[in-house]
Design a protein around this motif. Structure first.
Motif, short mmCIF file in Angstrom:
data_model
loop_
_atom_site.label_atom_id
_atom_site.label_comp_id
_atom_site.label_asym_id
_atom_site.label_seq_id
_atom_site.Cartn_x
_atom_site.Cartn_y
_atom_site.Cartn_z
N LYS A 63 44.38 -9.97 0.62
CA LYS A 63 43.55 -8.80 0.95
C LYS A 63 42.08 -9.19 1.10
CE LYS A 63 42.56 -7.24 -3.80
NZ LYS A 63 42.66 -6.10 -4.74
N ALA A 64 41.35 -8.34 1.76
CA ALA A 64 39.92 -8.59 1.96
C ALA A 64 39.18 -8.46 0.64
CB ALA A 64 39.35 -7.59 2.97
N PRO A 65 38.24 -9.35 0.37
CA PRO A 65 37.43 -9.21 -0.84
C PRO A 65 36.50 -8.01 -0.73
CG PRO A 65 36.59 -10.99 0.53
CD PRO A 65 37.86 -10.52 1.17
N GLY A 66 35.98 -7.56 -1.85
CA GLY A 66 35.03 -6.45 -1.83
C GLY A 66 33.74 -6.83 -1.13
N GLU A 67 33.01 -5.83 -0.73
CA GLU A 67 31.73 -6.07 -0.06
C GLU A 67 30.78 -6.82 -1.00
OE1 GLU A 67 30.38 -5.48 3.03
OE2 GLU A 67 32.48 -5.16 3.58
N PRO A 68 30.09 -7.84 -0.49
CA PRO A 68 29.13 -8.55 -1.34
C PRO A 68 27.94 -7.66 -1.69
CG PRO A 68 28.91 -9.27 0.93
CD PRO A 68 30.12 -8.37 0.87
N GLY A 69 27.36 -7.90 -2.84
CA GLY A 69 26.16 -7.17 -3.23
C GLY A 69 24.94 -7.69 -2.52
N ARG A 70 23.78 -7.26 -2.95
CA ARG A 70 22.55 -7.69 -2.28
C ARG A 70 21.86 -8.83 -3.03
NH1 ARG A 70 21.80 -4.86 2.16
NH2 ARG A 70 22.83 -2.83 2.30
N GLU A 71 21.91 -8.83 -4.36
CA GLU A 71 21.47 -9.98 -5.15
C GLU A 71 20.13 -10.54 -4.65
OE1 GLU A 71 23.12 -10.56 -7.73
OE2 GLU A 71 25.21 -10.05 -7.40
N ALA B 235 25.42 -22.44 -8.21
CA ALA B 235 25.27 -22.62 -9.66
C ALA B 235 23.82 -22.38 -10.08
CB ALA B 235 25.72 -24.01 -10.07
N ALA B 236 22.88 -22.80 -9.24
CA ALA B 236 21.46 -22.65 -9.57
C ALA B 236 21.03 -21.19 -9.64
CB ALA B 236 20.60 -23.40 -8.55
N VAL B 237 21.74 -20.32 -8.92
CA VAL B 237 21.38 -18.90 -8.93
C VAL B 237 22.44 -18.06 -9.67
CG1 VAL B 237 20.02 -19.11 -6.82
CG2 VAL B 237 22.44 -18.47 -6.65
N ASN B 238 23.31 -18.74 -10.40
CA ASN B 238 24.29 -18.09 -11.28
C ASN B 238 25.27 -17.17 -10.55
OD1 ASN B 238 23.28 -19.21 -13.78
ND2 ASN B 238 21.51 -17.85 -13.51
N LEU B 239 25.75 -17.64 -9.38
CA LEU B 239 26.79 -16.94 -8.65
C LEU B 239 27.90 -17.92 -8.32
CD1 LEU B 239 24.68 -14.84 -6.09
CD2 LEU B 239 25.71 -14.03 -8.21
N SER B 240 29.11 -17.42 -8.05
CA SER B 240 30.18 -18.30 -7.59
C SER B 240 29.88 -18.71 -6.14
CB SER B 240 31.53 -17.61 -7.67
OG SER B 240 31.63 -16.60 -6.69
N PRO B 241 30.35 -19.88 -5.70
CA PRO B 241 29.98 -20.37 -4.37
C PRO B 241 30.31 -19.42 -3.22
CG PRO B 241 30.92 -22.15 -5.66
CD PRO B 241 31.11 -20.89 -6.46
N PHE B 242 31.54 -18.91 -3.18
CA PHE B 242 31.91 -18.07 -2.05
C PHE B 242 31.18 -16.73 -2.12
CE2 PHE B 242 35.88 -17.74 0.85
CZ PHE B 242 35.07 -17.37 1.91
N HIS B 243 31.03 -16.18 -3.31
CA HIS B 243 30.29 -14.92 -3.44
C HIS B 243 28.85 -15.12 -2.98
CE1 HIS B 243 29.08 -11.02 -4.90
NE2 HIS B 243 28.16 -11.56 -5.67
N ALA C 104 27.72 -17.36 -0.83
CA ALA C 104 27.67 -17.55 0.62
C ALA C 104 27.74 -16.20 1.35
CB ALA C 104 28.82 -18.45 1.07
N ARG C 105 28.57 -15.29 0.84
CA ARG C 105 28.71 -13.99 1.48
C ARG C 105 27.48 -13.12 1.24
NH1 ARG C 105 32.66 -10.82 -0.40
NH2 ARG C 105 33.24 -9.94 1.61
N VAL C 106 26.90 -13.20 0.05
CA VAL C 106 25.67 -12.46 -0.25
C VAL C 106 24.54 -12.96 0.64
CG1 VAL C 106 23.88 -12.20 -2.01
CG2 VAL C 106 26.27 -11.84 -2.62
N PRO D 21 24.87 -17.93 7.66
CA PRO D 21 25.25 -18.70 6.47
C PRO D 21 24.10 -19.59 6.02
CG PRO D 21 26.30 -19.60 8.42
CD PRO D 21 25.63 -18.33 8.85
N PRO D 22 24.12 -20.06 4.77
CA PRO D 22 22.98 -20.83 4.26
C PRO D 22 22.67 -22.10 5.04
CG PRO D 22 24.79 -20.75 2.65
CD PRO D 22 25.11 -19.77 3.72
N HIS D 23 23.70 -22.79 5.57
CA HIS D 23 23.41 -24.03 6.30
C HIS D 23 22.70 -23.74 7.63
CE1 HIS D 23 27.46 -22.85 7.73
NE2 HIS D 23 27.05 -23.30 8.89
N THR D 24 22.99 -22.58 8.24
CA THR D 24 22.30 -22.22 9.48
C THR D 24 20.86 -21.84 9.19
OG1 THR D 24 24.38 -21.45 10.44
CG2 THR D 24 22.35 -20.69 11.48
N TRP D 25 20.64 -21.10 8.10
CA TRP D 25 19.28 -20.77 7.70
C TRP D 25 18.48 -22.04 7.41
CZ3 TRP D 25 15.89 -21.35 3.64
CH2 TRP D 25 14.80 -20.47 3.59
#
Length: 277
Positions: free
Chosen positions: A163-171, A197-205, A207-209, A217-221
């Motif tokens: 199933k689709a994950p929930g919408e990411p927050g804004r963080e 890890a440096a911002v206390n979030l899981s990697p995939f969460h 990336a989506r935030v 995505p972060p690499h494009t930024w």
């Protein structure tokens, strides 16, 4: 496909993707005996065709098809045309898949299962082929880890009923911190996992935030920031080779391609124009 090239096999792992084995091969006469894998097989037929037996049925996988094998399921493999088949494959272990689902707060009490084995799914085949080639390149761990997660979620949602994950927050604070970290390490950026890890979030969460906040995505930024800094250095008279080295581009041609995509002119021409003012 030219059969004069002979068989070739390359099997490897890349450090940023722990738990994922990679194969690029050209098989002609090789025959796989009935066997199982303890993890998944995600394969793409690049050319030719492969014939294999799976779940009691014979399958013919031609060029451009996606071949999916669940863990511990018996299968074979041999050529489906006289010239054999050209093949790229991912072999992720089960712990890697469960960890990724955990990052998205999706159920991890059992492994997802693909409903079928053979798919004509052009955008997935294209995306996985591009990712496979990326894992042979000097791309950043940030890019490799992000794209792997995005492709796997797309695959599992489309063909394994995840199933689709929930919408990411804004963080907001996490995004500000992440941008500061990336700005400070343009030449040697942290991986997705290190950044999260440096911002206390899981990697995939994370990336989506990040994508929700910035539209990319972060690499494009990160690449956008590198190109902006390259422009400033060129404007100050730095040579393109010096700029490429200083900002962590793979080489001068990598800088040239990326710079021209944004500014419509190569870095050498841009520097010359600025010097003539």
């Amino acid at each position: 496909m030219n059969s004069d090239q002979g068989e070739s096999i390359r099997f490897w792992q890349t450090a940023p993707l722990a738990g994922v084995e990679l194969l690029a091969a050209r098989y002609i006469e090789h025959r796989f005996v009935p066997h199982v894998h303890d993890g998944y097989v995600i394969g793409m037929i690049m050319d030719g065709a492969q014939r294999y037996r799976y779940r009691g049925a014979e399958h013919l996988a031609g060029r451009g098809t996606l071949v999916l094998i669940n863990p511990d399921e018996l299968h074979t493999g041999h050529k489906g045309t006289e010239d054999g088949w050209l093949y790229r494959a991912f072999y992720p272990d089960n712990a890697q898949i469960l960890a990724m689902l955990g990052e998205l707060e999706l159920p991890t009490d059992s492994l997802p299962a693909f409903g079928a084995t053979l798919y004509r799914d052009p955008d997935l085949v294209s995306g996985f082929c591009q990712l496979h080639q990326l894992l042979e390149s000097p791309a950043t761990a940030l890019q490799q880890q992000t794209l792997w997660r995005e492709m796997m979620l797309l695959l599992l949602r489309r063909h394994a009923g995840v199933k689709a994950p929930g919408e990411p927050g804004r963080e907001h604070r996490a995004i500000v911190q992440a941008k500061e970290l990336l700005q400070a390490q343009l030449a040697a950026p942290p991986s997705l996992e290190e950044l999260a890890a440096a911002v206390n979030l899981s990697p995939f969460h994370f990336a989506r935030v990040f994508r929700r906040a910035t539209g990319m995505p972060p690499h494009t930024w990160l690449m956008q920031q590198r190109i902006a800094q390259a422009r400033a250095l060129l404007r100050d008279g730095c040579l393109p080779l010096e700029v490429a080295t200083q900002l962590g581009f793979a080489d001068q041609s990598h800088l040239s391609r990326q710079f021209k995509q944004v500014y419509g002119v190569g870095p050498a021409a841009y520097r010359s124009a600025r010097q003539s003012l």
